[in-house]
Design a protein around this motif. Structure first.
Motif, PDB file in Angstrom:
ATOM      1  N   LEU A  55       3.766 -22.274  -8.748  1.00 35.79           N
ATOM      2  CA  LEU A  55       3.113 -22.736  -9.969  1.00 35.79           C
ATOM      3  C   LEU A  55       3.747 -24.028 -10.460  1.00 35.79           C
ATOM      4  O   LEU A  55       4.960 -24.231 -10.353  1.00 35.79           O
ATOM      5  N   LYS A  56       2.954 -24.892 -11.045  1.00 33.80           N
ATOM      6  CA  LYS A  56       3.402 -26.229 -11.391  1.00 33.80           C
ATOM      7  C   LYS A  56       4.543 -26.230 -12.388  1.00 33.80           C
ATOM      8  O   LYS A  56       5.528 -26.960 -12.229  1.00 33.80           O
ATOM      9  N   ASN A  57       4.458 -25.454 -13.438  1.00 35.62           N
ATOM     10  CA  ASN A  57       5.465 -25.461 -14.501  1.00 35.62           C
ATOM     11  C   ASN A  57       6.406 -24.268 -14.433  1.00 35.62           C
ATOM     12  O   ASN A  57       7.073 -23.947 -15.417  1.00 35.62           O
ATOM     13  N   SER A  58       6.458 -23.622 -13.274  1.00 39.65           N
ATOM     14  CA  SER A  58       7.299 -22.434 -13.144  1.00 39.65           C
ATOM     15  C   SER A  58       8.762 -22.822 -12.925  1.00 39.65           C
ATOM     16  O   SER A  58       9.060 -23.776 -12.204  1.00 39.65           O
ATOM     17  N   HIS A  59       9.653 -22.071 -13.574  1.00 36.46           N
ATOM     18  CA  HIS A  59      11.088 -22.286 -13.370  1.00 36.46           C
ATOM     19  C   HIS A  59      11.625 -21.419 -12.222  1.00 36.46           C
ATOM     20  O   HIS A  59      12.801 -21.512 -11.885  1.00 36.46           O
ATOM     21  N   PHE A  60      10.753 -20.589 -11.667  1.00 36.37           N
ATOM     22  CA  PHE A  60      11.164 -19.719 -10.566  1.00 36.37           C
ATOM     23  C   PHE A  60      11.037 -20.486  -9.251  1.00 36.37           C
ATOM     24  O   PHE A  60       9.977 -21.020  -8.935  1.00 36.37           O
ATOM     25  N   LYS A  61      12.117 -20.567  -8.491  1.00 37.37           N
ATOM     26  CA  LYS A  61      12.158 -21.315  -7.239  1.00 37.37           C
ATOM     27  C   LYS A  61      12.016 -20.379  -6.046  1.00 37.37           C
ATOM     28  O   LYS A  61      12.383 -19.200  -6.119  1.00 37.37           O
ATOM     29  N   LEU A  62      11.486 -20.947  -4.972  1.00 34.01           N
ATOM     30  CA  LEU A  62      11.291 -20.138  -3.766  1.00 34.01           C
ATOM     31  C   LEU A  62      12.612 -19.579  -3.258  1.00 34.01           C
ATOM     32  O   LEU A  62      12.645 -18.482  -2.686  1.00 34.01           O
ATOM     33  N   GLY A  63      13.709 -20.312  -3.477  1.00 36.73           N
ATOM     34  CA  GLY A  63      15.009 -19.830  -3.019  1.00 36.73           C
ATOM     35  C   GLY A  63      15.447 -18.546  -3.686  1.00 36.73           C
ATOM     36  O   GLY A  63      16.359 -17.869  -3.201  1.00 36.73           O
ATOM     37  N   ASN A  64      14.807 -18.176  -4.814  1.00 35.34           N
ATOM     38  CA  ASN A  64      15.155 -16.932  -5.508  1.00 35.34           C
ATOM     39  C   ASN A  64      14.248 -15.776  -5.125  1.00 35.34           C
ATOM     40  O   ASN A  64      14.491 -14.636  -5.550  1.00 35.34           O
ATOM     41  N   ALA A  65      13.195 -16.064  -4.354  1.00 35.32           N
ATOM     42  CA  ALA A  65      12.316 -14.993  -3.880  1.00 35.32           C
ATOM     43  C   ALA A  65      13.054 -14.148  -2.843  1.00 35.32           C
ATOM     44  O   ALA A  65      13.793 -14.677  -2.012  1.00 35.32           O
ATOM     45  N   ARG A  66      12.852 -12.855  -2.882  1.00 36.48           N
ATOM     46  CA  ARG A  66      13.576 -11.946  -1.991  1.00 36.48           C
ATOM     47  C   ARG A  66      13.142 -12.167  -0.542  1.00 36.48           C
ATOM     48  O   ARG A  66      11.939 -12.228  -0.245  1.00 36.48           O
ATOM     49  N   SER A  67      14.118 -12.306   0.345  1.00 33.41           N
ATOM     50  CA  SER A  67      13.808 -12.600   1.745  1.00 33.41           C
ATOM     51  C   SER A  67      14.800 -11.895   2.658  1.00 33.41           C
ATOM     52  O   SER A  67      15.925 -11.578   2.260  1.00 33.41           O
ATOM     53  N   VAL A  68      14.368 -11.670   3.891  1.00 31.51           N
ATOM     54  CA  VAL A  68      15.205 -11.037   4.910  1.00 31.51           C
ATOM     55  C   VAL A  68      15.084 -11.819   6.200  1.00 31.51           C
ATOM     56  O   VAL A  68      14.248 -12.724   6.334  1.00 31.51           O
ATOM     57  N   CYS A  69      15.908 -11.465   7.154  1.00 31.50           N
ATOM     58  CA  CYS A  69      15.869 -12.082   8.479  1.00 31.50           C
ATOM     59  C   CYS A  69      15.249 -11.095   9.461  1.00 31.50           C
ATOM     60  O   CYS A  69      15.666  -9.924   9.525  1.00 31.50           O
ATOM     61  N   LEU A  70      14.264 -11.555  10.216  1.00 38.15           N
ATOM     62  CA  LEU A  70      13.532 -10.686  11.138  1.00 38.15           C
ATOM     63  C   LEU A  70      13.568 -11.247  12.552  1.00 38.15           C
ATOM     64  O   LEU A  70      13.943 -12.398  12.779  1.00 38.15           O
ATOM     65  N   LEU A  71      13.123 -10.398  13.470  1.00 44.00           N
ATOM     66  CA  LEU A  71      13.041 -10.798  14.876  1.00 44.00           C
ATOM     67  C   LEU A  71      11.749 -11.544  15.159  1.00 44.00           C
ATOM     68  O   LEU A  71      11.702 -12.436  16.000  1.00 44.00           O
ATOM     69  N   ASP A  72      10.678 -11.160  14.454  1.00 47.10           N
ATOM     70  CA  ASP A  72       9.389 -11.824  14.597  1.00 47.10           C
ATOM     71  C   ASP A  72       8.655 -11.748  13.267  1.00 47.10           C
ATOM     72  O   ASP A  72       9.000 -10.966  12.393  1.00 47.10           O
ATOM     73  N   CYS A  73       7.649 -12.586  13.123  1.00 51.16           N
ATOM     74  CA  CYS A  73       6.892 -12.610  11.876  1.00 51.16           C
ATOM     75  C   CYS A  73       5.892 -11.455  11.857  1.00 51.16           C
ATOM     76  O   CYS A  73       5.102 -11.300  12.798  1.00 51.16           O
ATOM     77  N   PRO A  74       5.913 -10.654  10.797  1.00 48.58           N
ATOM     78  CA  PRO A  74       5.030  -9.467  10.751  1.00 48.58           C
ATOM     79  C   PRO A  74       3.578  -9.849  10.511  1.00 48.58           C
ATOM     80  O   PRO A  74       3.272 -10.878   9.905  1.00 48.58           O
ATOM     81  N   LYS A  75       2.695  -8.982  10.998  1.00 47.47           N
ATOM     82  CA  LYS A  75       1.261  -9.166  10.807  1.00 47.47           C
ATOM     83  C   LYS A  75       0.668  -7.865  10.280  1.00 47.47           C
ATOM     84  O   LYS A  75       1.156  -6.772  10.601  1.00 47.47           O
ATOM     85  N   PRO A  76      -0.383  -7.934   9.476  1.00 45.47           N
ATOM     86  CA  PRO A  76      -1.001  -6.707   8.939  1.00 45.47           C
ATOM     87  C   PRO A  76      -1.559  -5.824  10.055  1.00 45.47           C
ATOM     88  O   PRO A  76      -2.023  -6.320  11.084  1.00 45.47           O
ATOM     89  N   LEU A  77      -1.496  -4.507   9.812  1.00 44.33           N
ATOM     90  CA  LEU A  77      -2.054  -3.551  10.765  1.00 44.33           C
ATOM     91  C   LEU A  77      -3.534  -3.371  10.487  1.00 44.33           C
ATOM     92  O   LEU A  77      -4.005  -3.561   9.362  1.00 44.33           O
TER      93      LEU A  77
END
Length: 698
Positions: free
Chosen positions: A100-122
């Motif tokens: 969002l344009k005026n958001s103070h929330f940065k992508l670096g604060n979004a919860r993330s993990v390390c995976l072996l491959d990128c998941p896809k919907p079932l």
């Protein structure tokens, strides 16, 4: 009239005392202050590199940080993440909020993990990606991977309800994602089946918006991320640097010297034709990687992806700019080479002198292997330190002050206080350390090249002045003068070479830039009318006069006089300049050898290195998975630089041999009333013929 070397050479009795003739032996250490400065600089380089190895981690250049501050793919992290290289953001609503344009929330604060491959919907159910197993979740990392990161079915009702609120520990896979430079780029097109299952289970609303896609794309495509990937590309392609930046130019340089020795008459044609072929070939490879020819354009996507999905990347724009630049360079180079063909051919007689030098000083051809080996070791250590330096910094948790609540498996509760993400914090001194490291590479390279040139000059001077009258004894230069020259350099002249290696190229570059400014501003000898133009015009002229005076005492031939006389750098430069000026008509066209033939030869060697680098980078190793490079731009430029340095080391055998013999010839002529007594017949014929031609054209 006694020339600049008169006080040093003295009478013939000095020559009769030793086989080195003009070489001065009763020397004193010169430029000691600069030697101390050079040693202090190296100590600082060691300290700077130690800091880099202590603080840096090259994995940070490519891979992201998870919600615990671990670097993806790091086996030495809090968890063994060796195989988990892909950075995946778990909560799509947080990703949307960061966009969002005026958001103070940065992508670096979004919860993330390390995976072996990128998941896809079932297709028939709802898939999940859960946090690393911890607390009551009794799973190992390997088991977590084997279960496709999903242990939602084993959660108690409380944790299931928390997951349905997008507070973890498990998060739904609603959007497909693709591996873009080791980050899972979420495609903002939700799976209808997964979204229906999510709603049926009572999950909170998930935002479907293109901002999810754009937020991650901006992060991946940021200037800092692109620069990090470029640096990482150089580290990943180290086998290419060894082969194409070290072995290939070594082999080609030796071949080139042999061609000068045995095919001297055809060398101008070989040089010009091969140079044009190589620069056209290299330009075509840039066109291939830019996607203008064929289907080999660089792609940010790693592995397989949907054919309808494309991702833009700055790397592709940069390679296209490089292709345009190479096109301009190619056109200018071809036109220039055609224009100077006649002038190059006029220097064939001087090339014969070069061939004779190579034939009679064959012992010197293997000498460049010594500085070559030293520089090879230095570059390996320097590159490793550079990778650590560019990735140095402290991994600290952000102070986000945002609503990013997430379930903590260890604390067994939802935590809203310590849920911010992690980032690498850089200090201002890191930029200074990187700049210092780059300057150190330049100085060290020039220092070893200059040392090699000085040793060659001392050896060839011994060869010239050890000959009999009229050059009747054509003895081959043995190894002893080479080692004697190395000993004199190490004992007396390292300080002079240290200061010369730092300022010669620098001063020459400044003069070239100022001269270009002056010529651009001077149109038909009219001073620009604008006050800015007048200031630039007059200031460039003033600087040129100052630099012109300085350059008179700063030139490459100083190394020859250092080797012969043992004088300090500035005094040696002044002596060589005076000697050249007083004999300019006689030796005028010798510059064609160093400035045209050998320069084009160096470019041929370095462009061949680039060509081989492109071919090696086309292999599967560098186009997929772990070792994929984002762009061939930096690796091929690095190979070009290394190839040029190697060619310079070996071509210096010819360059410095010719320059040393020419300066010795000038001094020989001045001492013997215009008739050199120690020159070979071929040298006498060549230079006297050129003298007559130039005298008549004045």
């Amino acid at each position: 009239m006694r020339g600049p070397l008169g006080a040093v050479v003295g009478s013939n009795e000095m020559r009769s005392d030793n086989n080195d003739g003009i070489i001065k032996h009763n020397r004193k250490c010169k430029d000691v202050v600069f030697l101390v400065l050079f040693i202090a600089f190296w100590v600082a380089m060691i300290v700077n590199s130690s800091f880099a190895f202590n603080q840096g981690n090259p994995l940070r250049l490519n891979y992201g940080l998870d919600y615990e501050g671990n670097v993806c793919g790091d086996r030495h992290a809090h968890r063994n993440l060796r195989e988990l290289e892909l950075h995946y953001w778990l909560n799509p609503n947080q990703v949307y909020q960061s966009g969002l344009k005026n958001s103070h929330f940065k992508l670096g604060n979004a919860r993330s993990v390390c995976l072996l491959d990128c998941p896809k919907p079932l297709e028939d159910s709802l898939g999940w990606v859960c946090d690393y197993p911890d607390g009551d979740i009794r799973l190992s990392i390997d088991d977590w991977i084997d279960r496709n990161y999903d242990y939602f079915a084993d959660l108690p009702p409380q944790l299931r309800n928390s997951s349905l609120q997008l507070q973890g520990p498990c998060y739904p896979i609603v959007f497909p994602s693709v591996n873009v430079y080791w980050s899972c780029q979420i495609i903002a097109r939700a799976s209808n089946a997964s979204l229906r299952h999510w709603r049926e289970m009572g999950g909170v609303s998930i935002v479907e918006n293109i901002l999810i896609d754009k937020s991650i794309h901006r992060s991946i495509n940021s200037h800092s991320s692109v620069l990090k990937r470029y640096v990482a590309d150089v580290g990943k392609s180290w086998p290419v640097l060894i082969v194409c930046g070290g072995i290939v130019p070594l082999f080609l340089s030796v071949i080139w010297l042999l061609l000068i020795r045995h095919f001297v008459a055809g060398m101008p044609w070989i040089t010009v034709v091969l140079f044009n072929v190589l620069i056209i070939s290299v330009t075509m490879f840039y066109y291939l990687k830019a996607g203008w020819i064929g289907n080999s354009a660089i792609s940010p996507i790693i592995g397989e992806s949907e054919p309808y999905y494309t991702v833009s990347a700055r790397e592709l724009n940069h390679i296209r700019v490089a292709a345009v630049f190479m096109t301009v360079v190619m056109i200018v180079a071809i036109l220039s080479s055609i224009a100077i063909v006649r002038r190059i051919l006029m220097a064939t007689s001087v090339l014969k002198v070069a061939a004779k030098v190579i034939g009679e000083v064959r012992a010197l051809i293997i000498f460049p292997l010594i500085p070559y080996a030293i520089l090879a070791v230095f570059y390996m250590i320097w590159l490793s330190a550079a990778l650590h330096l560019f990735s140095s910094g402290q991994v600290l948790q952000n102070d986000c002050n945002a609503n990013c609540c997430a379930y903590d498996l260890k604390a067994k509760r939802v935590s809203c206080n310590s849920c911010c993400g992690y980032s690498i914090h850089y200090t201002s001194h890191i930029a200074a350390a990187i700049l210092f490291h780059l300057i150190g590479c330049y100085w060290a390279t020039q220092f070893f090249v200059s040392c090699s040139s000085t040793v060659i000059a001392g050896s060839v001077a011994s060869y010239y002045w050890a000959r009999g009258a009229r050059g009747e004894t054509a003895t081959e230069v043995p190894f002893l003068p080479v080692f004697s020259s190395m000993k004199r350099l190490a004992r007396y002249s390292l300080g002079s070479v240290a200061i010369g290696s730092l300022i010669v190229k620098f001063v020459e570059s400044i003069r070239f830039i100022l001269e270009a400014i002056r010529r651009r501003l001077k149109v038909a000898d009219i001073i620009p009318e604008s006050w800015i133009g007048k200031v630039a015009y007059h200031s460039s002229n003033s600087c040129l006069r100052c630099i012109g005076w300085t350059i008179k005492s700063v030139n490459r031939n100083a190394y020859i006089m250092i080797a012969i006389t043992g004088e300090g750098f500035f005094r040696a430069s002044e002596m060589s300049t005076e000697l050249i000026i007083s004999n300019i008509l006689r030796i005028g066209k010798v510059n064609i050898i160093g400035d045209v033939i050998l320069f084009l030869g160096k470019l041929c060697v370095s462009l061949s290195s680039v060509l081989f680098a492109f071919l090696m980078l086309e292999t599967h190793r560098y186009r997929s998975a772990h070792n994929k490079i984002s762009s061939p731009l930096f690796p091929v430029v690095a190979c070009w630089v290394l190839g040029y340095v190697v060619a310079t080391l070996f071509f210096a055998v010819v360059e410095m041999s010719i320059d040393t013999i020419i300066l010795s010839f000038c001094q020989d002529s001045e001492e013997h009333q215009g008739t050199a007594q120690f020159a070979s017949p071929l040298l006498m014929e060549t230079l006297n013929d050129q003298y007559e031609v130039q005298r008549l054209t004045q």
